[in-house]
Structure formats: structure tokens, C-alpha cells
Design a protein around this motif. Structure first.
Motif, PDB file in Angstrom:
ATOM      1  N   GLU A  96      48.002 -24.948  81.979  1.00  0.00           N
ATOM      2  CA  GLU A  96      48.602 -25.858  82.956  1.00  0.00           C
ATOM      3  C   GLU A  96      49.005 -27.171  82.276  1.00  0.00           C
ATOM      4  O   GLU A  96      48.467 -27.533  81.230  1.00  0.00           O
ATOM      5  CB  GLU A  96      47.593 -26.154  84.065  1.00  0.00           C
ATOM      6  N   THR A  97      49.928 -27.890  82.920  1.00  0.00           N
ATOM      7  CA  THR A  97      50.361 -29.186  82.402  1.00  0.00           C
ATOM      8  C   THR A  97      49.152 -30.103  82.170  1.00  0.00           C
ATOM      9  O   THR A  97      49.049 -30.762  81.127  1.00  0.00           O
ATOM     10  CB  THR A  97      51.341 -29.857  83.392  1.00  0.00           C
ATOM     11  N   ASN A  98      48.266 -30.135  83.147  1.00  0.00           N
ATOM     12  CA  ASN A  98      47.029 -30.906  82.993  1.00  0.00           C
ATOM     13  C   ASN A  98      45.964 -30.027  82.336  1.00  0.00           C
ATOM     14  O   ASN A  98      45.503 -29.048  82.932  1.00  0.00           O
ATOM     15  CB  ASN A  98      46.549 -31.389  84.362  1.00  0.00           C
ATOM     16  N   PRO A  99      45.562 -30.361  81.126  1.00  0.00           N
ATOM     17  CA  PRO A  99      44.573 -29.527  80.423  1.00  0.00           C
ATOM     18  C   PRO A  99      43.290 -29.323  81.212  1.00  0.00           C
ATOM     19  O   PRO A  99      42.630 -28.289  81.054  1.00  0.00           O
ATOM     20  CB  PRO A  99      44.300 -30.321  79.141  1.00  0.00           C
ATOM     21  N   LEU A 100      42.969 -30.272  82.073  1.00  0.00           N
ATOM     22  CA  LEU A 100      41.733 -30.133  82.864  1.00  0.00           C
ATOM     23  C   LEU A 100      41.838 -28.992  83.873  1.00  0.00           C
ATOM     24  O   LEU A 100      40.823 -28.509  84.370  1.00  0.00           O
ATOM     25  CB  LEU A 100      41.409 -31.448  83.589  1.00  0.00           C
ATOM     26  N   ASN A 101      43.055 -28.568  84.178  1.00  0.00           N
ATOM     27  CA  ASN A 101      43.254 -27.421  85.061  1.00  0.00           C
ATOM     28  C   ASN A 101      43.536 -26.136  84.281  1.00  0.00           C
ATOM     29  O   ASN A 101      43.837 -25.093  84.870  1.00  0.00           O
ATOM     30  CB  ASN A 101      44.425 -27.675  86.013  1.00  0.00           C
ATOM     31  N   SER A 102      43.504 -26.214  82.967  1.00  0.00           N
ATOM     32  CA  SER A 102      43.856 -25.068  82.115  1.00  0.00           C
ATOM     33  C   SER A 102      42.624 -24.232  81.817  1.00  0.00           C
ATOM     34  O   SER A 102      41.578 -24.761  81.460  1.00  0.00           O
ATOM     35  CB  SER A 102      44.463 -25.561  80.802  1.00  0.00           C
ATOM     36  N   LYS A 103      42.788 -22.938  81.945  1.00  0.00           N
ATOM     37  CA  LYS A 103      41.647 -22.055  81.702  1.00  0.00           C
ATOM     38  C   LYS A 103      41.312 -21.972  80.215  1.00  0.00           C
ATOM     39  O   LYS A 103      42.217 -21.991  79.372  1.00  0.00           O
ATOM     40  CB  LYS A 103      41.974 -20.649  82.203  1.00  0.00           C
ATOM     41  N   PRO A 104      40.021 -21.840  79.904  1.00  0.00           N
ATOM     42  CA  PRO A 104      39.662 -21.489  78.531  1.00  0.00           C
ATOM     43  C   PRO A 104      40.397 -20.199  78.152  1.00  0.00           C
ATOM     44  O   PRO A 104      40.566 -19.322  78.987  1.00  0.00           O
ATOM     45  CB  PRO A 104      38.147 -21.245  78.610  1.00  0.00           C
ATOM     46  N   GLY A 105      40.844 -20.137  76.921  1.00  0.00           N
ATOM     47  CA  GLY A 105      41.650 -18.986  76.510  1.00  0.00           C
ATOM     48  C   GLY A 105      43.120 -19.343  76.418  1.00  0.00           C
ATOM     49  O   GLY A 105      43.868 -18.720  75.690  1.00  0.00           O
ATOM     50  N   SER A 106      43.521 -20.382  77.174  1.00  0.00           N
ATOM     51  CA  SER A 106      44.888 -20.883  77.023  1.00  0.00           C
ATOM     52  C   SER A 106      44.884 -21.941  75.908  1.00  0.00           C
ATOM     53  O   SER A 106      43.826 -22.480  75.552  1.00  0.00           O
ATOM     54  CB  SER A 106      45.388 -21.488  78.333  1.00  0.00           C
ATOM     55  N   ILE A 107      46.060 -22.235  75.384  1.00  0.00           N
ATOM     56  CA  ILE A 107      46.134 -23.194  74.276  1.00  0.00           C
ATOM     57  C   ILE A 107      45.642 -24.573  74.739  1.00  0.00           C
ATOM     58  O   ILE A 107      44.791 -25.195  74.094  1.00  0.00           O
ATOM     59  CB  ILE A 107      47.586 -23.264  73.741  1.00  0.00           C
ATOM     60  N   ARG A 108      46.166 -25.039  75.859  1.00  0.00           N
ATOM     61  CA  ARG A 108      45.738 -26.363  76.335  1.00  0.00           C
ATOM     62  C   ARG A 108      44.275 -26.341  76.770  1.00  0.00           C
ATOM     63  O   ARG A 108      43.540 -27.311  76.546  1.00  0.00           O
ATOM     64  CB  ARG A 108      46.641 -26.812  77.485  1.00  0.00           C
ATOM     65  N   GLY A 109      43.849 -25.252  77.390  1.00  0.00           N
ATOM     66  CA  GLY A 109      42.463 -25.152  77.840  1.00  0.00           C
ATOM     67  C   GLY A 109      41.471 -25.089  76.685  1.00  0.00           C
ATOM     68  O   GLY A 109      40.322 -25.486  76.823  1.00  0.00           O
ATOM     69  N   ASP A 110      41.933 -24.591  75.561  1.00  0.00           N
ATOM     70  CA  ASP A 110      41.039 -24.500  74.402  1.00  0.00           C
ATOM     71  C   ASP A 110      41.039 -25.759  73.546  1.00  0.00           C
ATOM     72  O   ASP A 110      40.036 -26.064  72.897  1.00  0.00           O
ATOM     73  CB  ASP A 110      41.453 -23.314  73.505  1.00  0.00           C
ATOM     74  N   TYR A 111      42.177 -26.481  73.525  1.00  0.00           N
ATOM     75  CA  TYR A 111      42.297 -27.537  72.515  1.00  0.00           C
ATOM     76  C   TYR A 111      42.618 -28.920  73.040  1.00  0.00           C
ATOM     77  O   TYR A 111      42.854 -29.826  72.234  1.00  0.00           O
ATOM     78  CB  TYR A 111      43.395 -27.171  71.497  1.00  0.00           C
ATOM     79  N   SER A 112      42.733 -29.115  74.348  1.00  0.00           N
ATOM     80  CA  SER A 112      43.133 -30.446  74.792  1.00  0.00           C
ATOM     81  C   SER A 112      42.439 -30.856  76.080  1.00  0.00           C
ATOM     82  O   SER A 112      41.870 -30.012  76.789  1.00  0.00           O
ATOM     83  CB  SER A 112      44.664 -30.515  74.951  1.00  0.00           C
ATOM     84  N   ILE A 113      42.488 -32.134  76.361  1.00  0.00           N
ATOM     85  CA  ILE A 113      41.774 -32.712  77.501  1.00  0.00           C
ATOM     86  C   ILE A 113      42.715 -33.542  78.366  1.00  0.00           C
ATOM     87  O   ILE A 113      42.674 -33.479  79.590  1.00  0.00           O
ATOM     88  CB  ILE A 113      40.617 -33.617  77.001  1.00  0.00           C
ATOM     89  N   ASP A 114      43.577 -34.327  77.704  1.00  0.00           N
ATOM     90  CA  ASP A 114      44.355 -35.341  78.389  1.00  0.00           C
ATOM     91  C   ASP A 114      45.799 -34.871  78.602  1.00  0.00           C
ATOM     92  O   ASP A 114      46.385 -34.268  77.706  1.00  0.00           O
ATOM     93  CB  ASP A 114      44.340 -36.608  77.509  1.00  0.00           C
ATOM     94  N   MET A 115      46.367 -35.151  79.770  1.00  0.00           N
ATOM     95  CA  MET A 115      47.730 -34.723  80.092  1.00  0.00           C
ATOM     96  C   MET A 115      48.749 -35.254  79.091  1.00  0.00           C
ATOM     97  O   MET A 115      49.699 -34.566  78.732  1.00  0.00           O
ATOM     98  CB  MET A 115      48.092 -35.210  81.497  1.00  0.00           C
ATOM     99  N   GLY A 116      48.533 -36.474  78.627  1.00  0.00           N
ATOM    100  CA  GLY A 116      49.463 -37.085  77.673  1.00  0.00           C
ATOM    101  C   GLY A 116      49.254 -36.633  76.236  1.00  0.00           C
ATOM    102  O   GLY A 116      49.937 -37.101  75.325  1.00  0.00           O
ATOM    103  N   ARG A 117      48.312 -35.736  76.033  1.00  0.00           N
ATOM    104  CA  ARG A 117      48.049 -35.176  74.689  1.00  0.00           C
ATOM    105  C   ARG A 117      47.769 -33.676  74.843  1.00  0.00           C
ATOM    106  O   ARG A 117      46.759 -33.175  74.375  1.00  0.00           O
ATOM    107  CB  ARG A 117      46.839 -35.864  74.027  1.00  0.00           C
TER     108      ARG A 117
END
Ligand code: DAT
Ligand code: MG
Length: 151
Positions: free
Chosen positions: A92-113
Motif C-alpha cells: 500500500e501507499t502507506n507502509p503502515l497499511n502494507s502487509k509483511p511480504g510486500s516490498i513496502r511492508g517489509d522495508y519501510s515505515i513512513d509514507m514519504g520514504r
């Protein structure tokens, strides 16, 4: 359908954090075909075109500045349903809504990063590929193992 294409980028934060290889590997291992790739420090002017749909948003100026702050890796990936599947692989655009296993969910926290970009529709993929690559920079080639990826 197997020739659908999407524009995927590793943003400057993903480059700095050494995530280029991992992100490429995920698309390769899934079975998608890499048809274009380059590293580039994009200008604000170029990024304003890329994010034109968001120009009215309050975060637009900061987004363009961040995206131009260092080199990014721009890619075109090809394959069945790759636009939608690519978005799912990013998260998801917001990493906090991204599931583990996705790129953002595995490696990021902040929407702007959130480290990566992917086209959100076949239409925007076409526009983005044209904006980032000349026709001559996109390779047309057969992959010998396609019969082991597609039935
Ligand atoms: P995506 O990158 O998932 O397609 P988008 O196109 O809506 O998301 O926005 C582009 C980028 O802008 C996004 O990756 C991170 C940033 N962004 C989006 N919404 C934001 C917000 N509300 N605050 C700060 N940055 C935001
Ligand atoms: Mg978007």
C-alpha cells in the motif's frame, strides 16, 4: 496480455538503503521479464510531469524534492497482469497499511520514504514508460524459459 508492461522505480531512499537488488530479484523470481532499466537523478521538472495528477496535493512539493534528491532506478517490467501484480508486490501507499511480504511492508515505515513506485493502471503505465524511456531503450526479446513460466 503477456506483453502488458508497467513502470517500476526504486526511489532515492531505496537506492541509498541498498534495496535495488532485492526489488529486482522479487520481480525476476516471480517470472516477470525486465525490458528496460536505468539509474538516473531525475529533475524536479521531470518529476512534476511524472506526478502531475498529484500537483494539487499539499505534499506535492516535498514529494518532487525528495524524488529528485538522489539517483533512482527506473525499470520496465513485462508479463501477464504485471500492472496490478506489481502494485500488490509493492504494497500500500502507506507502509503502515502494507502487509509483511510486500516490498513496502517489509522495508519501510513512513509514507514519504516508501522506497518504490509502480504504475497504478495500464493507462498510466503507458504514459510513465513514455515519460521515462525512449522506445530504443526498451528491449524486445524472447526469453528461453517462458515455457516454464507460462503454460
Ligand atoms: P503510490 O506511490 O502508492 O502510487 P500516490 O500515487 O497516491 O501513491 O502518491 C505518490 C507518492 O506520494 C506516494 O508513494 C508517497 C507520497 N504520498 C502519497 N500520499 C501522501 C500523503 N498523504 N502524505 C505524504 N506523502 C504522500
Ligand atoms: Mg501513484
Amino acid at each position: 496480455p503477456k506483453t502488458e508492461r508497467t513502470f517500476i522505480a526504486v526511489k532515492p531512499d531505496g537506492v541509498q538503503r541498498g534495496l535495488v537488488g532485492d526489488i529486482i530479484a522479487r520481480f525476476e523470481k516471480r517470472g516477470y521479464k525486465l525490458v528496460a532499466l536505468k539509474m538516473e537523478q531525475a529533475t524536479e521538472e521531470h518529476l512534476k510531469k511524472h506526478y502531475a495528477d498529484l500537483s494539487a496535493k499539499p505534499f506535492f512539493a516535498g514529494l518532487v524534492k525528495f524524488m529528485s534528491s538522489g539517483p533512482l532506478v527506473a525499470m520496465v517490467w513485462e508479463g501477464l497482469d504485471v500492472v496490478k501484480q506489481g502494485r500488490a508486490m509493492l504494497g500500500e501507499t502507506n507502509p503502515l497499511n502494507s502487509k509483511p511480504g510486500s516490498i513496502r511492508g517489509d522495508y519501510s515505515i513512513d509514507m514519504g520514504r516508501n522506497i518504490c513506485h509502480g504504475s497504478d493502471s495500464v493507462e498510466s503505465a503507458k504514459k510513465e514508460i513514455q515519460l521515462w524511456f525512449k522506445d530504443s531503450e526498451v528491449s524486445n526479446y524472447q526469453r528461453a524459459n517462458d515455457c516454464w513460466v507460462y503454460e
